[in-house]
Write an enzyme that holds these catalytic residues in place. Structure first.
Site, PDB file in Angstrom:
ATOM      1  N   HIS A 133      -7.985   3.090   0.072  1.00  0.00           N
ATOM      2  CA  HIS A 133      -8.522   3.393  -1.266  1.00  0.00           C
ATOM      3  C   HIS A 133      -8.789   2.105  -2.019  1.00  0.00           C
ATOM      4  CE1 HIS A 133      -4.119   3.460  -1.416  1.00  0.00           C
ATOM      5  NE2 HIS A 133      -4.211   2.969  -2.638  1.00  0.00           N
ATOM      6  N   GLN A 158       0.857  -1.191   0.000  1.00  0.00           N
ATOM      7  CA  GLN A 158       0.000   0.000   0.000  1.00  0.00           C
ATOM      8  C   GLN A 158       0.891   1.238   0.000  1.00  0.00           C
ATOM      9  OE1 GLN A 158      -2.685   0.325   3.369  1.00  0.00           O
ATOM     10  NE2 GLN A 158      -3.645   2.186   2.566  1.00  0.00           N
TER      11      GLN A 158
HETATM   12  P1  AMP Z   1      -1.532   1.905  -3.755  1.00  0.00           P
HETATM   13  O1  AMP Z   1      -0.304   1.191  -4.201  1.00  0.00           O
HETATM   14  O2  AMP Z   1      -2.750   1.058  -3.746  1.00  0.00           O
HETATM   15  O3  AMP Z   1      -1.321   2.664  -2.457  1.00  0.00           O
HETATM   16  O4  AMP Z   1      -1.808   2.978  -4.894  1.00  0.00           O
HETATM   17  C1  AMP Z   1      -1.816   4.360  -4.707  1.00  0.00           C
HETATM   18  C2  AMP Z   1      -2.355   4.958  -5.975  1.00  0.00           C
HETATM   19  O5  AMP Z   1      -2.587   6.344  -5.752  1.00  0.00           O
HETATM   20  C3  AMP Z   1      -1.435   4.843  -7.184  1.00  0.00           C
HETATM   21  O6  AMP Z   1      -2.125   4.172  -8.229  1.00  0.00           O
HETATM   22  C4  AMP Z   1      -1.130   6.307  -7.535  1.00  0.00           C
HETATM   23  O7  AMP Z   1      -1.034   6.512  -8.926  1.00  0.00           O
HETATM   24  C5  AMP Z   1      -2.316   7.036  -6.938  1.00  0.00           C
HETATM   25  N1  AMP Z   1      -2.071   8.422  -6.574  1.00  0.00           N
HETATM   26  C6  AMP Z   1      -1.050   8.905  -5.845  1.00  0.00           C
HETATM   27  N2  AMP Z   1      -1.171  10.245  -5.693  1.00  0.00           N
HETATM   28  C7  AMP Z   1      -2.295  10.615  -6.340  1.00  0.00           C
HETATM   29  C8  AMP Z   1      -2.978  11.864  -6.556  1.00  0.00           C
HETATM   30  N3  AMP Z   1      -2.492  13.018  -6.068  1.00  0.00           N
HETATM   31  N4  AMP Z   1      -4.111  11.863  -7.292  1.00  0.00           N
HETATM   32  C9  AMP Z   1      -4.594  10.703  -7.793  1.00  0.00           C
HETATM   33  N5  AMP Z   1      -4.014   9.507  -7.620  1.00  0.00           N
HETATM   34  C10 AMP Z   1      -2.876   9.450  -6.918  1.00  0.00           C
END
Ligand code: AMP
Ligand code: ZN
Length: 121
Positions: free
Chosen positions: A96, A90
């Site tokens: 999310h 994560q």
């Molecule tokens: P995870 O590995 O499940 O924590 O994924 C986090 C996700 O958040 C990734 O797919 C990123 O591309 C996305 N993310 C990070 N910062 C932002 C942001 N400011 N707006 C939209 N998505 C984001």
């Protein structure tokens, strides 16, 4: 708290928001795996699945179904994968749910702002 998604909820960091209510916010992932890749987040800071409560989870389920319909209507998606990471995998430490569209035909990844236009118009 230094949480990027709490900052998005507070409006301190911009996002391509496609839906929000008093419990959740839904916006486009800035680094999409496919066109229309969405993130659904609770408005209260919940770390991961261990902190998730039944009411919020049930609401997220309803909104996921609603977003699936929206993606089918606006982007003609052919399938949808749900992913939710916990622990070391994560990256952002605010709960999310990823909604990743699948398309029968190969797609070029379009700029997020173009997808936002398609979804909101
Ligand atoms: P995870 O590995 O499940 O924590 O994924 C986090 C996700 O958040 C990734 O797919 C990123 O591309 C996305 N993310 C990070 N910062 C932002 C942001 N400011 N707006 C939209 N998505 C984001
Ligand atoms: Zn947060």
């Amino acid at each position: 708290m230094d949480c990027i998604f709490c900052k998005i909820i507070e409006g301190e960091i911009p996002s391509y928001t496609v839906y929000e209510d008093e419990i959740v916010k839904v916006f486009l992932d800035v680094n999409p795996d496919s066109n229309g890749h969405l993130l659904i987040i609770p408005k209260k800071h919940i770390l991961d699945i261990n902190e998730m409560d039944a009411n919020t989870w049930t609401h997220m389920l309803e909104i996921t179904k609603k977003m699936r319909k929206l993606l089918e209507t606006k982007l003609q998606i052919d399938g949808l994968t749900l992913i939710q990471n916990n622990g070391m995998i994560q990256e952002v430490k605010h709960f999310h749910l990823h909604l990743k569209p699948f398309y029968r035909d190969p797609q070029t990844i379009l700029p997020v702002e173009d997808i936002y236009e398609k979804i909101t118009h």
